[in-house]
Design a protein around this motif. Structure first.
Motif, short mmCIF file in Angstrom:
data_model
loop_
_atom_site.label_atom_id
_atom_site.label_comp_id
_atom_site.label_asym_id
_atom_site.label_seq_id
_atom_site.Cartn_x
_atom_site.Cartn_y
_atom_site.Cartn_z
N ASP A 135 10.22 11.00 -9.79
CA ASP A 135 10.74 12.11 -10.62
C ASP A 135 9.90 13.37 -10.47
OD1 ASP A 135 12.77 10.43 -11.67
OD2 ASP A 135 11.35 9.63 -13.15
N GLY A 136 9.50 13.64 -9.24
CA GLY A 136 8.74 14.86 -8.95
C GLY A 136 7.26 14.78 -9.24
N GLN A 137 6.80 13.63 -9.74
CA GLN A 137 5.40 13.46 -10.07
C GLN A 137 4.76 12.42 -9.14
OE1 GLN A 137 4.58 16.22 -12.24
NE2 GLN A 137 3.23 14.67 -13.10
N ALA A 138 3.55 12.70 -8.69
CA ALA A 138 2.82 11.75 -7.87
C ALA A 138 2.11 10.74 -8.76
CB ALA A 138 1.80 12.47 -6.98
N ILE A 139 2.30 9.46 -8.48
CA ILE A 139 1.63 8.40 -9.24
C ILE A 139 0.97 7.44 -8.27
CG2 ILE A 139 3.31 8.54 -11.12
CD1 ILE A 139 4.42 5.81 -10.01
N VAL A 140 -0.03 6.72 -8.74
CA VAL A 140 -0.66 5.68 -7.94
C VAL A 140 0.15 4.40 -8.10
CG1 VAL A 140 -2.72 4.26 -7.60
CG2 VAL A 140 -2.95 6.71 -8.06
N GLY A 141 0.82 3.98 -7.02
CA GLY A 141 1.60 2.77 -7.07
C GLY A 141 0.75 1.51 -6.95
N GLY A 142 -0.41 1.64 -6.32
CA GLY A 142 -1.31 0.50 -6.16
C GLY A 142 -2.59 0.93 -5.47
N MET A 143 -3.61 0.09 -5.60
CA MET A 143 -4.91 0.38 -5.00
C MET A 143 -5.60 -0.95 -4.70
SD MET A 143 -8.18 2.50 -6.68
CE MET A 143 -7.07 3.75 -7.37
N TYR A 144 -6.19 -1.06 -3.51
CA TYR A 144 -6.99 -2.25 -3.20
C TYR A 144 -8.15 -1.88 -2.29
CZ TYR A 144 -4.65 -2.62 1.41
OH TYR A 144 -4.16 -2.37 2.68
N GLY A 145 -9.13 -2.75 -2.26
CA GLY A 145 -10.28 -2.56 -1.39
C GLY A 145 -10.21 -3.54 -0.23
N SER A 146 -10.92 -3.22 0.85
CA SER A 146 -11.02 -4.14 1.98
C SER A 146 -12.41 -4.03 2.60
CB SER A 146 -9.94 -3.86 3.03
OG SER A 146 -10.04 -2.55 3.53
N THR A 147 -12.85 -5.12 3.18
CA THR A 147 -14.15 -5.15 3.85
C THR A 147 -13.96 -5.65 5.27
OG1 THR A 147 -14.58 -7.41 3.04
CG2 THR A 147 -15.41 -5.57 1.71
#
Length: 256
Positions: A135-147
């Motif tokens: 809806d015109g707004q940027a949101i964080v859909g997900g976040m993860y780390g990796s090594t």
């Protein structure tokens, strides 16, 4: 709004991201590759990364680290995906990267200041932040780390990196106290959303995968932004997050 280019170059991306005052503070020094810049960066930084300007999936990415005397360690993957692990002079590094230069053909690389984004026991760390426009707004859909277990510092999932929830990365691998974790997560989200907004205003893309690291002070640095991000890492890390990204995509498509 412009159409997405087939090859959104890493150097073009860097110069675009530099336009935002917030994002600019979270970018490693990056420039176009040349023999002269190779010499300059190798003298200025103990570690640098050399990346093909348009390749993906960890191909054409090298980690260059200073050794004794005139020798440097070159580790990474060729454009064909072949593993590279050699010790050589800078002159030989240049010949390896530009084997057809004598015929007037050169490959487009960038060279980037190395950020020491590592766990407490020295494993290289990458953080993927998936930003979606709803809806015109940027949101964080997900976040993860990796090594990454290998010394080349390439934390691409296709090169054997392990995905994990951010809480596990921060607690177990970076020894960040619980009361400090939220501040880091907020920084990562804010920087990623700002970067994604810059990209969205220039190119017609509704999703971005922002790859970041954390230096020894736990300050976020953007390595690059992928405008056609895969979500396989989320499927491995947490299927609930993966399903939510899929649901967001469905809502995005119906709002067109």
């Amino acid at each position: 709004m412009k159409e997405v280019k087939e090859a959104f170059g890493k150097l073009e991306q860097y110069h675009l991201l530099k336009k935002d005052p917030l994002v600019r503070q979270h970018l490693p020094h990056t420039t176009n590759y040349s023999k002269e810049q190779l010499d300059c960066f190798a003298q200025a930084h103990p570690v640098v990364f050399i990346k093909h300007n348009t390749s993906g999936q960890g191909r054409g990415v090298y980690r260059l680290a200073r050794e004794e005397g005139a020798f440097y360690s070159l580790k990474g993957y060729s454009l064909q995906g072949e593993k590279i692990d050699q010790s050589m002079t800078l002159a030989d590094v240049h010949k390896t990267l530009q084997p057809f230069e004598r015929f007037g053909r050169t490959r487009p690389y960038i060279i980037q200041e190395g950020i020491n984004s590592v766990t407490t026991d020295g494993q290289h760390v990458n953080i993927r932040v998936h930003v979606q426009r709803m809806d015109g707004q940027a949101i964080v859909g997900g976040m993860y780390g990796s090594t990454a277990h290998e010394e080349n510092g390439i934390t691409n999932m296709r090169r054997g990196a392990d995905a994990m929830p951010m809480q596990r990365l921060l607690s177990r691998y970076l020894n960040v106290k619980p009361d400090e974790q939220q501040s880091i997560l907020k920084q990562l989200s804010a920087v990623s959303i700002s970067a994604a907004n810059l990209i969205a205003h220039q190119y017609d893309c509704r999703e971005c995968g922002v790859d970041l690291g954390l230096d020894k002070e736990l300050k976020p640095f953007i390595f690059e932004v992928n405008i056609t991000p895969g979500i396989g890492g989320f499927n491995k890390m947490d299927k609930r997050v993966w399903k939510q990204i899929i649901e967001n995509r469905k809502k995005m498509s119906t709002s067109l």
